[in-house]
Motif scaffolding. Structure first.
Motif, PDB file in Angstrom:
ATOM      1  N   UNK A  26       0.839  -1.204   0.000  1.00 11.62           N
ATOM      2  CA  UNK A  26       0.000   0.000   0.000  1.00 11.62           C
ATOM      3  C   UNK A  26       0.872   1.251   0.000  1.00 11.62           C
ATOM      4  N   UNK A  27       1.983   1.222   0.741  1.00 16.61           N
ATOM      5  CA  UNK A  27       2.902   2.356   0.759  1.00 16.61           C
ATOM      6  C   UNK A  27       3.518   2.621  -0.609  1.00 16.61           C
ATOM      7  N   UNK A  28       3.740   1.561  -1.362  1.00 12.37           N
ATOM      8  CA  UNK A  28       4.380   1.680  -2.669  1.00 12.37           C
ATOM      9  C   UNK A  28       3.379   2.012  -3.779  1.00 12.37           C
ATOM     10  N   UNK A  29       2.251   1.316  -3.796  1.00 14.83           N
ATOM     11  CA  UNK A  29       1.307   1.435  -4.906  1.00 14.83           C
ATOM     12  C   UNK A  29      -0.024   2.089  -4.538  1.00 14.83           C
ATOM     13  N   UNK A  30      -0.268   2.289  -3.229  1.00 16.81           N
ATOM     14  CA  UNK A  30      -1.565   2.808  -2.802  1.00 16.81           C
ATOM     15  C   UNK A  30      -2.552   1.663  -2.625  1.00 16.81           C
ATOM     16  N   UNK A  31      -3.797   2.030  -2.343  1.00 13.52           N
ATOM     17  CA  UNK A  31      -4.844   1.009  -2.195  1.00 13.52           C
ATOM     18  C   UNK A  31      -5.149   0.405  -3.560  1.00 13.52           C
ATOM     19  N   UNK A  32      -5.405  -0.875  -3.589  1.00 11.32           N
ATOM     20  CA  UNK A  32      -5.725  -1.512  -4.866  1.00 11.32           C
ATOM     21  C   UNK A  32      -7.169  -1.204  -5.247  1.00 11.32           C
ATOM     22  N   UNK A  33      -7.433  -1.216  -6.545  1.00  9.35           N
ATOM     23  CA  UNK A  33      -8.779  -0.944  -7.032  1.00  9.35           C
ATOM     24  C   UNK A  33      -9.720  -2.117  -6.841  1.00  9.35           C
ATOM     25  N   UNK A  34      -9.153  -3.299  -6.675  1.00 15.27           N
ATOM     26  CA  UNK A  34      -9.958  -4.508  -6.514  1.00 15.27           C
ATOM     27  C   UNK A  34      -9.278  -5.407  -5.493  1.00 15.27           C
ATOM     28  N   UNK A  35     -10.044  -5.918  -4.527  1.00 22.32           N
ATOM     29  CA  UNK A  35      -9.496  -6.834  -3.526  1.00 22.32           C
ATOM     30  C   UNK A  35     -10.448  -8.006  -3.365  1.00 22.32           C
ATOM     31  N   UNK A  36      -9.859  -9.187  -3.244  1.00 23.11           N
ATOM     32  CA  UNK A  36     -10.655 -10.384  -2.997  1.00 23.11           C
ATOM     33  C   UNK A  36      -9.958 -11.226  -1.948  1.00 23.11           C
ATOM     34  N   UNK A  37     -10.723 -11.728  -1.003  1.00 19.74           N
ATOM     35  CA  UNK A  37     -10.178 -12.642   0.003  1.00 19.74           C
ATOM     36  C   UNK A  37     -10.532 -14.054  -0.429  1.00 19.74           C
ATOM     37  N   UNK A  38      -9.520 -14.906  -0.492  1.00 24.37           N
ATOM     38  CA  UNK A  38      -9.708 -16.298  -0.879  1.00 24.37           C
ATOM     39  C   UNK A  38      -8.809 -17.097   0.062  1.00 24.37           C
ATOM     40  N   UNK A  39      -9.285 -17.277   1.309  1.00 23.80           N
ATOM     41  CA  UNK A  39      -8.438 -17.824   2.370  1.00 23.80           C
ATOM     42  C   UNK A  39      -7.577 -18.984   1.900  1.00 23.80           C
ATOM     43  N   UNK A  40      -6.295 -18.986   2.244  1.00 23.89           N
ATOM     44  CA  UNK A  40      -5.592 -18.038   3.115  1.00 23.89           C
ATOM     45  C   UNK A  40      -4.967 -16.859   2.360  1.00 23.89           C
ATOM     46  N   UNK A  41      -5.471 -16.551   1.175  1.00 26.85           N
ATOM     47  CA  UNK A  41      -4.841 -15.516   0.347  1.00 26.85           C
ATOM     48  C   UNK A  41      -5.716 -14.269   0.219  1.00 26.85           C
ATOM     49  N   UNK A  42      -5.029 -13.168  -0.075  1.00 29.31           N
ATOM     50  CA  UNK A  42      -5.685 -11.945  -0.531  1.00 29.31           C
ATOM     51  C   UNK A  42      -5.217 -11.746  -1.963  1.00 29.31           C
ATOM     52  N   UNK A  43      -6.123 -11.338  -2.822  1.00 29.62           N
ATOM     53  CA  UNK A  43      -5.750 -11.045  -4.201  1.00 29.62           C
ATOM     54  C   UNK A  43      -6.083  -9.580  -4.441  1.00 29.62           C
ATOM     55  N   UNK A  44      -5.059  -8.811  -4.761  1.00 25.28           N
ATOM     56  CA  UNK A  44      -5.230  -7.387  -5.027  1.00 25.28           C
ATOM     57  C   UNK A  44      -4.931  -7.141  -6.488  1.00 25.28           C
TER      58      UNK A  44
END
Length: 100
Positions: A26-44
């Motif tokens: 987030x510090x490098x690219x900012x908030x992502x435009x799309x986020x999905x939680x697919x335990x145990x992963x996050x996909x941004x």
């Protein structure tokens, strides 16, 4: 005296993302435009007009932080795109938003 040329910006390789925490991304690219939680992963997903960069983060440590395990770039138009080109385009877009 002539104006000094702006120093050339050297952009990091997208491989720098690997192992980064969710907060560092987030510090490098900012908030992502799309986020999905697919335990145990996050996909941004981060997008420019020409490409999309999918970042896959997996839970680490005490479970409150995630780290980048994998990323892939896709062209939103015809033709190939490299992860580096897409990553640099995202960094440039963020820079422009910051400087207005």
């Amino acid at each position: 005296t002539p104006p000094k040329p702006k120093p050339e910006i050297i952009y990091p390789s997208p491989s720098r993302l690997t192992g980064m925490s969710n907060f560092q991304v987030i510090g490098l690219l900012g908030e992502s435009g799309f986020q999905r939680r697919d335990d145990p992963a996050l996909i941004w997903q981060y997008r420019t007009e020409t490409c999309a960069l999918d970042i896959f983060l997996y839970r680490s440590g005490d479970g409150t932080q995630y780290r980048v395990d994998h990323f892939e770039a896709r062209n939103r138009e015809k033709g190939p795109v490299t992860a580096k080109d897409c990553f640099v385009a995202l960094l440039k877009a963020r820079e422009q938003r910051r400087t207005g």
